[in-house]
Scaffold this motif. Structure first.
Motif, PDB file in Angstrom:
ATOM      1  N   PRO A  75       0.826  -1.212   0.000  1.00 53.75           N
ATOM      2  CA  PRO A  75       0.000   0.000   0.000  1.00 53.75           C
ATOM      3  C   PRO A  75       0.860   1.261   0.000  1.00 53.75           C
ATOM      4  CG  PRO A  75      -0.009  -1.016   2.170  1.00 53.75           C
ATOM      5  CD  PRO A  75       0.711  -1.962   1.270  1.00 53.75           C
ATOM      6  N   VAL A  76       0.480   2.223  -0.823  1.00 56.11           N
ATOM      7  CA  VAL A  76       1.166   3.515  -0.865  1.00 56.11           C
ATOM      8  C   VAL A  76       0.122   4.623  -0.928  1.00 56.11           C
ATOM      9  CG1 VAL A  76       3.243   2.623  -2.008  1.00 56.11           C
ATOM     10  CG2 VAL A  76       1.338   3.479  -3.388  1.00 56.11           C
ATOM     11  N   SER A  77       0.545   5.825  -0.622  1.00 56.67           N
ATOM     12  CA  SER A  77      -0.302   7.008  -0.752  1.00 56.67           C
ATOM     13  C   SER A  77       0.561   8.131  -1.293  1.00 56.67           C
ATOM     14  CB  SER A  77      -0.900   7.382   0.604  1.00 56.67           C
ATOM     15  OG  SER A  77       0.114   7.602   1.566  1.00 56.67           O
ATOM     16  N   ALA A  78      -0.076   9.240  -1.646  1.00 61.51           N
ATOM     17  CA  ALA A  78       0.657  10.366  -2.209  1.00 61.51           C
ATOM     18  C   ALA A  78       1.751  10.808  -1.245  1.00 61.51           C
ATOM     19  CB  ALA A  78      -0.293  11.514  -2.494  1.00 61.51           C
ATOM     20  N   GLY A  79       2.956  10.947  -1.758  1.00 59.40           N
ATOM     21  CA  GLY A  79       4.088  11.325  -0.927  1.00 59.40           C
ATOM     22  C   GLY A  79       5.370  10.739  -1.466  1.00 59.40           C
TER      23      GLY A  79
END
Length: 399
Positions: A75-79
């Motif tokens: 899982p990743v998110s903006a950044g």
């Protein structure tokens, strides 16, 4: 409305007509009705390969392959995320009292996961012989362990280093037996079934690396280096393992091992020639494979260097992130993927863009115009031609 966001502020306009905007050295991002706006990346697949270990010298063992990790739903998110690629360890190159092992490879790191560098092969054939001041160090543990040198007067053989569970395997045993010196091969990321020497026949082969299809085409990563051989009889040096392992060298009478294939780059074969400088050199492992270097034979032979590691990130759809030394879109099994390859030995940044920063179109600068989502020639103000973008990405304009 569509927003053109730059350092100097935000200009708003209504599609299909947009007033001119001049941006110099700006990263432009847009979102809003009328432009297809892709969502940010929420998960990625990642392959993390550490650097391979260097081979040992003076009937030296092969270097262990770098540890290999692969995850399919990170899982990743903006950044931003820090990515480190480990270098291959240097092969050892000396002869005599207490020779050192080949250098271990560097760790590779991504998303909090660490692949451990392969350990170097041990050096020296006077393992228990006081003439040369005692023993040198054994191969240590690593992603995969380095092979043991061909030890003189050591009836049990010299053991290789241990591997890291889930990343690699142990190196093989080297030994002087039946009048022959045959060193152990370095362990591979996937297996080590032939890393032990076979007395009177051959040195240990490097273990095979791990097979992955993250690039679409299957490649092996983390192959072990082959062990060296030396004798008046014709035994065979150890072959490098699949996934870029270097081949073990051999004395002039003998047959050197071949370099490991099946990786992004093949390992070099061992050297058979005695040139008085760098004699009987082990083969270098393939770059960006995490392969182990090949062991070197007698008289100051230079062992092979381990191969550098690599980090590969991929996700479904068009490009929605920045970072990597080779970034491209490709179709795999009928689905579009974006792939980011980190190949340089350094720490760099992988940036997941927020949804508002996914670009699909932009007009010309200075007098350029935008109409019906097609770039037009510059307007009466004399600006340059517009440029249309129908995929995602990031555009930096100006000088």
């Amino acid at each position: 409305h569509t927003r053109f966001r730059g350092v100097t502020g935000v200009q708003t306009c209504a599609l299909p007509i947009c007033f001119p905007v001049t941006i110099t050295r700006r990263i432009i991002a847009f979102s809003g009705p009328g432009i297809s706006n892709n969502s940010s990346v929420s998960s990625v697949e990642v392959l993390i390969v550490a650097g391979g270990g260097g081979g040992g010298s003076d009937m030296g063992g092969g270097g262990g392959g770098g540890g290999v990790l692969e995850y399919t739903n990170v899982p990743v998110s903006a950044g931003t995320y820090s990515i480190t690629v480990g270098d291959g360890g240097a092969g050892y190159s000396d002869y005599g009292s207490r020779p050192r092992t080949g250098a271990s490879g560097g760790n590779s790191v991504a998303f909090g996961y660490t692949a451990v560098g392969g350990s170097g092969g041990s050096s020296g054939h006077y393992y228990e012989y006081a003439e040369w001041g005692g023993i040198g160090p054994d191969a240590t543990g690593g992603g995969s362990g380095g092979g043991g040198s061909a030890a003189y007067r050591n009836s049990g053989g010299r053991l290789g280093g241990a591997g890291t569970p889930g990343q690699g395997t142990a190196g093989g045993t080297g030994q002087y037996c039946s009048g022959l010196y045959t060193a152990g091969g370095g362990g591979g990321a996937a297996e080590n079934s032939q890393v032990n020497r076979v007395c009177g026949v051959r040195a240990g082969h490097g273990g095979n690396g791990r097979l992955t299809s993250i690039l679409g085409t299957p490649y092996y990563f983390g192959g072990g280096g082959g062990g060296a051989t030396h004798s008046s009889n014709p035994p065979v040096g150890g072959n490098g393992g699949l996934g870029g392992g270097g081949g073990g060298s051999a004395y002039a009478c003998c047959v050197p091992g071949t370099g490991g294939t099946g990786g992004l780059n093949s390992g070099q074969s061992g050297n058979q020639n005695h040139n008085g400088n760098g004699a009987y050199s082990g083969g270098n492992a393939g770059a960006n494979t995490g392969g182990g270097g090949g062991g070197a034979a007698h008289y100051y032979g230079r062992a092979g260097n381990g191969g550098s590691g690599i980090v590969i990130i991929r996700y479904l759809g068009k490009q929605r992130a920045i970072g990597g030394d080779n970034v491209y879109e490709t179709t795999i099994s009928g689905q579009l993927y974006t792939i980011h390859q980190f190949t340089n030995v350094t720490t760099s940044i992988f940036t997941v863009l927020p949804s508002s920063s996914i670009l699909t179109a932009i007009g010309g600068g200075g007098g350029g115009a935008w109409s019906n989502q097609n770039a037009s020639a510059g307007g009466s103000g004399g600006g340059g031609a517009g440029v249309g973008f129908r995929g995602s990405g990031v555009i930096v304009t100006g000088k």
